[in-house]
Design a protein around this motif. Structure first.
Motif, short mmCIF file in Angstrom:
data_model
loop_
_atom_site.label_atom_id
_atom_site.label_comp_id
_atom_site.label_asym_id
_atom_site.label_seq_id
_atom_site.Cartn_x
_atom_site.Cartn_y
_atom_site.Cartn_z
N HIS A 241 7.01 37.99 -12.02
CA HIS A 241 5.96 37.78 -11.01
C HIS A 241 5.79 36.29 -10.73
N ALA A 242 5.89 35.46 -11.75
CA ALA A 242 5.75 34.02 -11.58
C ALA A 242 6.80 33.49 -10.60
N GLN A 243 8.03 33.95 -10.76
CA GLN A 243 9.10 33.48 -9.89
C GLN A 243 8.92 34.00 -8.46
N GLY A 244 8.43 35.23 -8.34
CA GLY A 244 8.18 35.79 -7.02
C GLY A 244 7.12 35.02 -6.27
N VAL A 245 6.03 34.70 -6.94
CA VAL A 245 4.94 33.94 -6.31
C VAL A 245 5.41 32.54 -5.96
N ALA A 246 6.14 31.90 -6.86
CA ALA A 246 6.63 30.55 -6.60
C ALA A 246 7.53 30.50 -5.37
N LEU A 247 8.46 31.45 -5.26
CA LEU A 247 9.36 31.46 -4.11
C LEU A 247 8.61 31.78 -2.82
N ALA A 248 7.67 32.72 -2.89
CA ALA A 248 6.89 33.07 -1.70
C ALA A 248 6.08 31.86 -1.21
N ALA A 249 5.44 31.17 -2.13
CA ALA A 249 4.63 30.00 -1.75
C ALA A 249 5.51 28.90 -1.16
N LYS A 250 6.67 28.67 -1.77
CA LYS A 250 7.57 27.64 -1.25
C LYS A 250 8.05 27.99 0.15
N THR A 251 8.40 29.26 0.35
CA THR A 251 8.89 29.70 1.66
C THR A 251 7.85 29.50 2.74
N LEU A 252 6.58 29.74 2.39
CA LEU A 252 5.49 29.64 3.36
C LEU A 252 4.89 28.24 3.43
N GLY A 253 5.41 27.34 2.58
CA GLY A 253 4.95 25.96 2.61
C GLY A 253 3.54 25.76 2.12
N ILE A 254 3.12 26.53 1.14
CA ILE A 254 1.76 26.39 0.60
C ILE A 254 1.83 26.11 -0.89
N LYS A 255 0.71 25.73 -1.45
CA LYS A 255 0.65 25.41 -2.87
C LYS A 255 0.65 26.69 -3.70
N GLY A 256 1.53 26.74 -4.69
CA GLY A 256 1.59 27.88 -5.59
C GLY A 256 1.44 27.42 -7.03
N VAL A 257 0.34 27.80 -7.67
CA VAL A 257 0.07 27.40 -9.04
C VAL A 257 0.37 28.58 -9.97
N ILE A 258 1.19 28.35 -10.95
CA ILE A 258 1.59 29.40 -11.88
C ILE A 258 1.12 29.02 -13.28
N VAL A 259 0.18 29.79 -13.82
CA VAL A 259 -0.32 29.53 -15.16
C VAL A 259 0.51 30.37 -16.13
N MET A 260 1.12 29.70 -17.09
CA MET A 260 2.00 30.36 -18.05
C MET A 260 1.57 29.99 -19.48
N PRO A 261 1.70 30.92 -20.43
CA PRO A 261 1.38 30.56 -21.82
C PRO A 261 2.28 29.43 -22.30
N GLN A 262 1.78 28.63 -23.21
CA GLN A 262 2.58 27.54 -23.76
C GLN A 262 3.79 28.06 -24.53
N THR A 263 3.76 29.33 -24.90
CA THR A 263 4.87 29.94 -25.64
C THR A 263 6.01 30.41 -24.74
#
Length: 508
Positions: free
Chosen positions: A84-106
């Motif tokens: 899901h993180a990669q999907g949101v990141a690519l979608a945000a990049k394609t649409l030219g908007i900010k995409g913040v992905i919060v991931m565990p430090q692990t």
């Protein structure tokens, strides 16, 4: 029969979903080897070929592209350590908007780097998904971001439902059943709603991992339930509770739920590799594992069956564990504990009793002067039936045999530890799941304290988010209740394996 009027709005959303700015129409490929072996026509929907190697970008893009200009200008946020993180990141990049992905430090570096390469702004926080989710909610409130849920959102469901639209367009002939992997249920809900609306005679079968079967539990209870804990081998479907929207659809559109074991998923990963020369992630191969189980259970022949390979984001380190478990999952390896006399010629006599079978593993060390316990792996061709015949044949020849093929501790740990008995009467054995992060072992030892002596420790890195650890602890003058109280305070999931027959035979 599902309520057609209730499905109408969902299907309308699916038909209006916008996904092809980022997604491809993935191929529906024949699995010729499997089809011949299973005596059915097996087709695999190749969502592993998407630009982010998973179906997740469909729902993420559809959700984000439908936002208002004002909401898009503020940016979007999600909590995820996976597809899901990669999907949101690519979608945000394609649409030219900010995409913040919060991931565990692990989160493994391979996943963090993949999200960053797709333009996502990664925020590492906490040690678990729950920590990341809570922090994402905080950032959402502070910054005004729109939260993009991984599965429980009508637009996410609609985006994933485009998979079903493609399937019916690509195969217009008869379809008997479609098998869909289930975590939170976004893909399942979208596929099931569309299929039951357009082709209600097609069976839609949800497939879950045995140790994270939140949909099966909800179906049984008649309401959503929260699992106490979930297994993490199939991390793509490791969800404690099915979504609200997705469960509403499942109740009227799913024909049945099948659960599969780790070994069955490993076997399905190998099947997909043999067919397509691609390596599926465990969650990606889950639907094929369910398809095979369905065929074996019901003995169906001549049907057209479709499995959705939902993703291929696999850590390379996990392959050794998967290869190790594949033969057992396919029913082609019997893992046995056999007691033989401790005398000259006993090994030779045992090998003669086995016959011309391929020996995959043979572990033994002297224990006492009367008898020896041997941990042995043997190749079988016809699964449980032949395994039972093998065990019965050895027993008829006077051997005491214990079938460990379904014993998780034996397969994860004992086969690597066979080496003699410790003879500690006060030892208790526990199997843990440790988070794979620097300092996890030290944190465990610190919280456990110095009052317990560690008499056995076995750990293997399987490339997953959590490591499997086997620990022996001596009670000394203290009680088992005190020991378990200390283990509860540590906070890692564990199970007491002190009565496990593999432990009793080889390690006690």
């Amino acid at each position: 029969m599902p309520d057609v009027l209730a499905l109408d709005a969902i299907v309308k959303r699916i038909l209006q979903a916008r996904v092809y700015d980022v997604a491809i129409e993935s191929p529906l490929e024949p699995a010729r080897l499997l089809s011949r072996r299973l005596k059915n026509t097996v087709l695999i929907k190749r969502e592993d070929l998407q630009p982010v190697f998973s179906f997740k970008l469909r729902g993420a893009f559809n959700k984000i592209v439908k936002l208002s200009d004002n909401d898009r200008a503020k940016g979007v946020i999600c909590a995820s350590a996976g597809n899901h993180a990669q999907g949101v990141a690519l979608a945000a990049k394609t649409l030219g908007i900010k995409g913040v992905i919060v991931m565990p430090q692990t989160t493994p570096d391979i996943k963090v780097n993949a999200v960053r390469a797709l333009g996502g702004q990664v925020v590492l926080h906490g040690d678990s998904y729950d920590d990341a989710f809570a922090h994402a909610q905080t950032l959402m409130s502070e910054k005004g971001y729109t939260f993009v849920h991984p599965f429980d959102d009508p637009e996410i469901i609609a985006g994933q439902g485009t998979v079903a639209v493609e399937i019916l367009r690509q195969h217009q002939g008869a379809i008997d059943a479609i098998f869909v992997p289930v975590g939170g249920g976004g893909l399942m809900a979208g596929v099931a709603a569309y299929i039951k609306y357009v082709r209600p005679s097609v069976r839609v079968i949800a497939v879950e991992a045995e140790d994270s079967a939140c949909l099966a539990a909800a179906m049984k209870a008649g309401k959503r339930v929260t699992l106490d804990q979930v297994g993490l081998f199939a991390d793509g479907v490791a969800v404690k509770q099915i979504g609200k929207h997705t469960f509403d659809i499942a109740k009227v559109c799913i024909d049945e739920v099948i659960t599969c074991s780790t070994d069955e998923m490993c076997a399905a990963i190998k099947d997909i590799f043999d067919e397509c020369r691609c390596i599926s992630e465990p969650a990606g191969a889950l639907s094929l594992a369910g398809l095979k189980k369905y065929v074996q259970r019901d003995g169906v022949q001549g049907q057209t069956l479709i499995a959705i390979n939902s993703g291929a984001n696999m850590n390379f380190d996990r392959l050794r564990h998967i290869a190790e478990r594949t033969e057992v999952g396919e029913g082609r390896e019997a893992v046995l504990a056999v007691t033989i006399p401790e005398q000259a010629g006993a090994f030779k006599a045992f090998c003669q009793a086995i016959g011309k079978r391929n020996v995959t593993e043979f572990n033994y060390r002297f224990s006492d002067s009367s008898e020896a316990h041997v941990f042995v792996g043997l190749t079988v061709r016809n699964g449980a039936e032949e395994r039972a015949e093998l065990v019965a044949g050895l027993q008829r020849k006077g051997y005491a045999v214990l079938d460990l093929s379904d014993d998780e501790m034996a397969k994860l740990h004992t086969r690597h530890l066979v080496g003699g008995h410790a003879g500690l009467a006060d030892e208790r054995l526990f199997r843990f799941e440790f988070p794979e992060r620097p300092g996890a072992l030290m944190a465990f030892l610190t919280q456990l304290g110095t009052q317990w002596n560690i008499s056995l420790f076995h750990y293997r890195n399987h490339g997953a988010a959590y490591g499997r650890v086997l620990v022996g602890l001596q009670l000394g003058s203290r009680s088992l209740k005190e020991l378990k109280s200390s283990l509860d305070a540590v906070g890692y999931p564990y199970s007491d394996e002190s009565s496990n027959p593999a432990y009793q035979l080889f390690l006690r």
